[in-house]
Design an enzyme around this catalytic site. Structure first.
Site, PDB file in Angstrom:
ATOM      1  CD  GLU A  12      -2.971  -0.520   2.528  1.00  0.00           C
ATOM      2  OE1 GLU A  12      -3.175  -0.415   2.963  1.00  0.00           O
ATOM      3  OE2 GLU A  12      -3.690  -1.882   2.421  1.00  0.00           O
ATOM      4  CB  SER A  32      -9.036  -0.167   4.528  1.00  0.00           C
ATOM      5  OG  SER A  32      -7.978  -0.001   4.029  1.00  0.00           O
ATOM      6  CG  ASP A  42      -6.923  -2.260   0.827  1.00  0.00           C
ATOM      7  OD1 ASP A  42      -6.989  -1.960   2.260  1.00  0.00           O
ATOM      8  OD2 ASP A  42      -6.658  -3.397   0.539  1.00  0.00           O
ATOM      9  CD  GLU A  55      -9.277  -4.050  -0.424  1.00  0.00           C
ATOM     10  OE1 GLU A  55      -9.087  -4.905   0.120  1.00  0.00           O
ATOM     11  OE2 GLU A  55      -9.978  -3.413  -0.432  1.00  0.00           O
TER      12      GLU A  55
END
Length: 138
Positions: A12, A32, A42, A55
């Site tokens: 991420e 998230s 995310d 995501e």
């Protein structure tokens, strides 16, 4: 914290940095992953023209399984926010691929599966989702 969430966090952060480098404002959604009852992606990013709700999934395997509530929440959030929803797949030692929700395979148990082959045949590259891949049309 288990290994999967550490890996997801690293991926991420990598994606957020890539988005900032591509002139997007981007952030990881701190809630998230179930800390709130509201559906949050995310990663959330935008540049005034393009808005993305992603995501993030990463794996060393050939396929990724995603619970249906994650996809439902991503669709819901994106619809309200006005973002394009994607599953951002990072297969280790491969480039990122961004898959539209309609391209995911629905399993018999009503969840979703993303195979590496599907990610690389139908998934978009980073430059394609950020609009920086400008193909010349004649």
């Amino acid at each position: 914290m288990d290994i999967m969430s550490k890996t997801g966090t690293r991926e991420e952060r990598e994606l957020v940095k890539m988005l900032w480098d591509a002139d997007f404002a981007a952030m990881r959604a701190p809630a998230s992953g179930g800390a709130t009852k509201k559906p949050l992606p995310d990663v959330l990013a935008g540049n005034g023209r393009i808005y993305l709700a992603i995501e993030v999934k990463s794996t060393t395997l050939e396929r990724i399984y995603i619970p249906s509530d994650k996809i439902k929440g991503l669709k819901e959030f994106s619809g309200i926010f006005g973002a394009e929803p994607y599953v951002g797949a990072k297969f280790i030692r491969q480039k990122w691929r961004f898959v539209k929700l309609d391209d995911l395979h629905k399993t018999r148990s009503d969840n979703y599966r993303l195979d590496k082959d599907l990610a690389f045949s139908k998934g978009l590259e980073f430059d394609e989702i950020t609009g920086t891949d400008r193909q010349v049309k004649f």
